[in-house]
Design an enzyme around this catalytic site. Sequence first.
Site, short mmCIF file in Angstrom:
data_model
loop_
_atom_site.label_atom_id
_atom_site.label_comp_id
_atom_site.label_asym_id
_atom_site.label_seq_id
_atom_site.Cartn_x
_atom_site.Cartn_y
_atom_site.Cartn_z
CB CYS A 1 38.04 10.47 -33.26
SG CYS A 1 36.84 11.69 -33.85
CB CYS B 1 32.66 9.86 -32.89
SG CYS B 1 33.49 10.12 -34.47
CG ASP C 1 37.13 -6.67 8.55
OD1 ASP C 1 36.91 -6.19 9.67
OD2 ASP C 1 36.76 -7.80 8.19
CG ASP D 1 35.24 -10.72 5.04
OD1 ASP D 1 35.23 -9.85 5.94
OD2 ASP D 1 35.15 -11.94 5.28
CG ASP E 1 34.29 -5.20 6.47
OD1 ASP E 1 34.65 -4.60 7.49
OD2 ASP E 1 34.48 -6.41 6.27
#
Length: 771
Positions: free
Chosen positions: A30, A33, A453, A651, A655
Amino acid sequence: MPTTTNPPSMPPTTSPSDQTVDLQLRGMTCAGCVARVDAGLRQVSGVADVDVNLVNQSARVRLADPDTAVADLVAAVKASGYEVIGTSTTAAQRRATSDAAAADEAAERARLRRDAAVAGALTAPLLVLAMSHGAIPGSDGPVGHWLQFALATLVVFGPGRRFLRLALSALRHRTTDMNTLVSLGALAAWGQSTATLLAATFASHVAHGEVHLYFEAAATILTFVTFGKLLELRARHHLGDAVRSLHALVPAKAVRVGSNGEETVEIASLQIGDRVVVRPGERVPADGEVTEGNSAIDESMLTGESLPIDKAPGDAVFGGTLNREGRLVVRVTRQGEESALGRIAAAVEAAQATRAPIAQLADRVSAVFVPAVLAIALLTFVVWWSITPGDAAVGTAVERMVAVLVIACPCALGLATPAAVAVGVGRGAELGILWKGGAAIEAASHLDTVFVDKTGTVTRGEPELVAAEDLQGTASDEVLQRAAAVEAGSEHPLAAALVAAAKARGLALAASDAFRALPGVGVEARIDGHTVRVVKQAAVPQDRLPQQANARAEELAARGCTISFVLVDGRPVGLVALADRPADGAAATVATLQAAGLEVVMLTGDRRSTAAAIAREVGIDRVEAELTPTDKAARIEAARSGGRRVAMVGDGVNDAPGLAAADVGIAVSRGTDSAAAAADVVLLRGSLDAVPLALELARATLHTIHRNLWAASIYNVLGIPVAAGVFAFAGLQLSPVFASLAMSLSSVSVLASSLWLRRFHRGGKLVASHA
């Protein structure tokens, strides 16, 4: 068919230099833990950060001090009351540890099947005896009672010993968990019944039918919980289907071309530089470069792109992809964990091991959940013992207390978030969307602004010919042929586009000499005894251009084109126009994002006129042009400071600062590694049209998390009072038998709810978020 030669960019895999240690654990049940393991590991000197995952039974530890011993981490876990199956710091070790964890899971599944079968076989006749109420001769007498005792004792201390052992381990470490509740409930029912049976045996005045026993409750609790754990383990196994399916794509053997011809070898024996044969219908064994042959490769498992990709000598291919048509010979460039497939699988596993911020509330609740339930159970016993008249007081109080202990389920709360994240990340990988973790998924669910972009994201990233015309505006292959012949000596991307366009039209390019670049103007060369120039419009005297040519140039420039005039011996003969055109589907993608209530903003370092033209074409209303990389990041930070929740899609290297500054950085795969490393999401399909799909998957995952948390919370909030008998006045009560059944099914229902995400498909439509 589509063609590509560029490998998808992905976040770099963790290396030993990152000082990251993975621990494969056993025994967590759980969120409590998880909290104990997390706290124990953080107490080790030199630990910088810890991610403990309940679903994967793992912990990822990042070290600030490289001298920190792995043995200290293992000791910390053991001191918290849990076991360590294996440790790893390298990709190879992680694979070995993963295999060991899979073997351990299989063994645990076999043990649970055995225990469930034994418990079921013993509990079934016990229930028949207990529920017969004298219908079976002797069932209400001493023989029937002692037979119930025998059957229940075999269940409690046979299959049930796993819960007793774990509860005792928790007690030794001065803590509590789900096993504590189950064990106390079963032992309370068994102990009270045993005491009552012993008293009845030695008290001859106890009349027939007056002995109140709850042996069936003790056995049924453990039987149902054991069956529930078996179902839970099976469901958890399916959470890792995405990663296992990725690994399964790589063939076990490959056909290597050697000095003695072709030979079949194990995939692990391949070396960089080896040449392998891939026949139609076979999967590529490793990343590489085609050296012989032509074919079409199905890369859908890697990028989500449904159409096969044409491959020719010089093109890149990736391990696990399917060869559809021709025979290929491939030179191996990367394999194993360093291949594109291996890096994707590693990134998915890493993302599944992270926790979403929304899980913090469940973690805080789980930390006090078991002690609170123990207090409620004790209070329930005292109240019912006080208000129940006669000899039934103790039995009724025990029954109500046991029901409270066994219906409470911290497991469902603990599994609600990591289970959904694991399935969401895995499904994303199948669709070509690589998430870096639960935090990215959660952030992507609440966006209101998307910065994009221009070059390579909104546009194709490669200039192409738009027009080649004479001065009267008529299309002219001769103008293109002359321009391409001059530009053949240049390495500029625009020059390459002109040459490619001429070759595509089958135009022969005349030999040129005396090529020279004209800085800030253009280029020139000698062709067939004539001086041919390709220059900017500003370099041509306006009185030498007819009005019609000037107007046409301005029209094309307004559409975002780069205009060059072609001059022969100083006389203008025509113009060529090149442009980086919008990517296929860019306008539709922008419209989809806007319809979902997202503002789309273009950020670019390009000229304002060019950017505005592209923006108009794809439907973007707001444009920020002529920006440096730091300018882009500043615009994003300003938006966030103003309360906007921002994503950045890009990309390129320029950027990366913007991707890092955004709430969610989204990198398209044809970009650079630096862009991918700075991003929170990588789109392996390499196109803008995957953005709505990624955001819809994020929202679907968060919706699943909310549904899981609500279900787990409502279950406990309503279930505990009903089990305690709060609504007994209305005839609404819950026996320990049905309480244990409800508890067993609660965790399974959360896992089943999460696995529903596997049905998420491309057709999902991004709609306005009300979050």
